[in-house]
Design a protein around this motif. Sequence first.
Motif, PDB file in Angstrom:
ATOM      1  N   LEU A  32      -3.049   8.418  17.697  1.00  0.00           N
ATOM      2  CA  LEU A  32      -3.159   8.750  16.268  1.00  0.00           C
ATOM      3  C   LEU A  32      -1.817   8.635  15.554  1.00  0.00           C
ATOM      4  O   LEU A  32      -1.753   8.157  14.417  1.00  0.00           O
ATOM      5  CB  LEU A  32      -3.743  10.149  16.095  1.00  0.00           C
ATOM      6  CG  LEU A  32      -5.233  10.294  16.421  1.00  0.00           C
ATOM      7  CD1 LEU A  32      -5.653  11.755  16.353  1.00  0.00           C
ATOM      8  CD2 LEU A  32      -6.084   9.440  15.509  1.00  0.00           C
ATOM      9  N   SER A  33      -0.735   9.053  16.220  1.00  0.00           N
ATOM     10  CA  SER A  33       0.579   8.935  15.563  1.00  0.00           C
ATOM     11  C   SER A  33       0.985   7.467  15.418  1.00  0.00           C
ATOM     12  O   SER A  33       1.593   7.086  14.415  1.00  0.00           O
ATOM     13  CB  SER A  33       1.640   9.720  16.320  1.00  0.00           C
ATOM     14  OG  SER A  33       1.914   9.128  17.569  1.00  0.00           O
ATOM     15  N   GLU A  82      -0.926   6.127  12.473  1.00  0.00           N
ATOM     16  CA  GLU A  82      -0.351   6.618  11.213  1.00  0.00           C
ATOM     17  C   GLU A  82       0.901   5.848  10.823  1.00  0.00           C
ATOM     18  O   GLU A  82       1.155   5.628   9.635  1.00  0.00           O
ATOM     19  CB  GLU A  82      -0.035   8.112  11.320  1.00  0.00           C
ATOM     20  CG  GLU A  82      -1.258   8.985  11.229  1.00  0.00           C
ATOM     21  CD  GLU A  82      -0.946  10.472  11.331  1.00  0.00           C
ATOM     22  OE1 GLU A  82       0.237  10.850  11.134  1.00  0.00           O
ATOM     23  OE2 GLU A  82      -1.871  11.238  11.611  1.00  0.00           O
ATOM     24  N   LYS A  83       1.688   5.415  11.804  1.00  0.00           N
ATOM     25  CA  LYS A  83       2.882   4.618  11.505  1.00  0.00           C
ATOM     26  C   LYS A  83       2.528   3.333  10.776  1.00  0.00           C
ATOM     27  O   LYS A  83       3.311   2.811   9.992  1.00  0.00           O
ATOM     28  CB  LYS A  83       3.632   4.266  12.794  1.00  0.00           C
ATOM     29  CG  LYS A  83       4.391   5.400  13.415  1.00  0.00           C
ATOM     30  CD  LYS A  83       5.089   4.944  14.679  1.00  0.00           C
ATOM     31  CE  LYS A  83       5.705   6.101  15.422  1.00  0.00           C
ATOM     32  NZ  LYS A  83       6.291   5.680  16.706  1.00  0.00           N
ATOM     33  N   VAL A 134      -4.939   6.470   8.390  1.00  0.00           N
ATOM     34  CA  VAL A 134      -5.055   7.927   8.326  1.00  0.00           C
ATOM     35  C   VAL A 134      -6.524   8.314   8.189  1.00  0.00           C
ATOM     36  O   VAL A 134      -7.356   7.526   7.729  1.00  0.00           O
ATOM     37  CB  VAL A 134      -4.241   8.539   7.157  1.00  0.00           C
ATOM     38  CG1 VAL A 134      -2.755   8.346   7.360  1.00  0.00           C
ATOM     39  CG2 VAL A 134      -4.674   7.958   5.838  1.00  0.00           C
ATOM     40  N   GLU A 135      -6.817   9.546   8.587  1.00  0.00           N
ATOM     41  CA  GLU A 135      -8.181  10.060   8.534  1.00  0.00           C
ATOM     42  C   GLU A 135      -8.598  10.249   7.079  1.00  0.00           C
ATOM     43  O   GLU A 135      -7.819  10.732   6.255  1.00  0.00           O
ATOM     44  CB  GLU A 135      -8.241  11.391   9.282  1.00  0.00           C
ATOM     45  CG  GLU A 135      -9.625  11.907   9.470  1.00  0.00           C
ATOM     46  CD  GLU A 135      -9.648  13.183  10.302  1.00  0.00           C
ATOM     47  OE1 GLU A 135     -10.525  14.020  10.023  1.00  0.00           O
ATOM     48  OE2 GLU A 135      -8.791  13.334  11.190  1.00  0.00           O
ATOM     49  N   TYR A 142     -11.695   6.561   8.311  1.00  0.00           N
ATOM     50  CA  TYR A 142     -10.266   6.253   8.264  1.00  0.00           C
ATOM     51  C   TYR A 142      -9.975   5.274   7.136  1.00  0.00           C
ATOM     52  O   TYR A 142     -10.820   4.448   6.778  1.00  0.00           O
ATOM     53  CB  TYR A 142      -9.795   5.657   9.597  1.00  0.00           C
ATOM     54  CG  TYR A 142      -9.825   6.652  10.729  1.00  0.00           C
ATOM     55  CD1 TYR A 142      -8.720   7.452  10.999  1.00  0.00           C
ATOM     56  CD2 TYR A 142     -10.967   6.813  11.503  1.00  0.00           C
ATOM     57  CE1 TYR A 142      -8.749   8.373  12.027  1.00  0.00           C
ATOM     58  CE2 TYR A 142     -11.003   7.744  12.531  1.00  0.00           C
ATOM     59  CZ  TYR A 142      -9.889   8.520  12.788  1.00  0.00           C
ATOM     60  OH  TYR A 142      -9.915   9.437  13.792  1.00  0.00           O
TER      61      TYR A 142
END
Length: 177
Positions: free
Chosen positions: A117-118, A121-122, A126-127, A161
């Motif tokens: 998930l990280s 995000e980079k 995102v959710e 997402y």
Amino acid sequence: MATEQNEQAQDLEQAEQQTQNETEQAEVTVEGLQEQITKLEESLKLEKARTANAVYEAQKSVERIQREAEKHKDTVLEKFAKELLDSVDNLERAIAAANEEESPVVEGVKLTLKSLLSTLEKFGVVEADTANGFNADLHQAVGIDPNAKANQIGAVLQKGYTLNNRLLRPAMVMVGA
């Protein structure tokens, strides 16, 4: 003496005619050069315009290629991120199936999910927000939840997402009637 004077007069006339001819030739030559200069200046203006047009076209081509490359990059990133969402879903299901059992395997799955998930995000994944009520742009209503208020999300069946503020996958939700 009269002959000499006649000869001198003829020589003077010839010299005057020659001077006139040279002057006329010089004038013709100057006029010709001026015409040639004018033609060359017009030709130079035309070539400058062609060069400026070629530079403009080259710049536009570079800009177009850059836009197409960005669009292609976004498309590839979108496809790749969609494929990774299946892995995110599977890891979340594995954690849910563990029923809050704490074991090294469950801990490893949680860390793997957190890392994935990280990384997403980079790259702008995102959710989708499900806390602020139903939004048809972000959510897909798949049923009615009798316990939820009207236009409020009762249950989230599958997380949605976004990628750089564009919908990647809608959240499948149950909505109150």
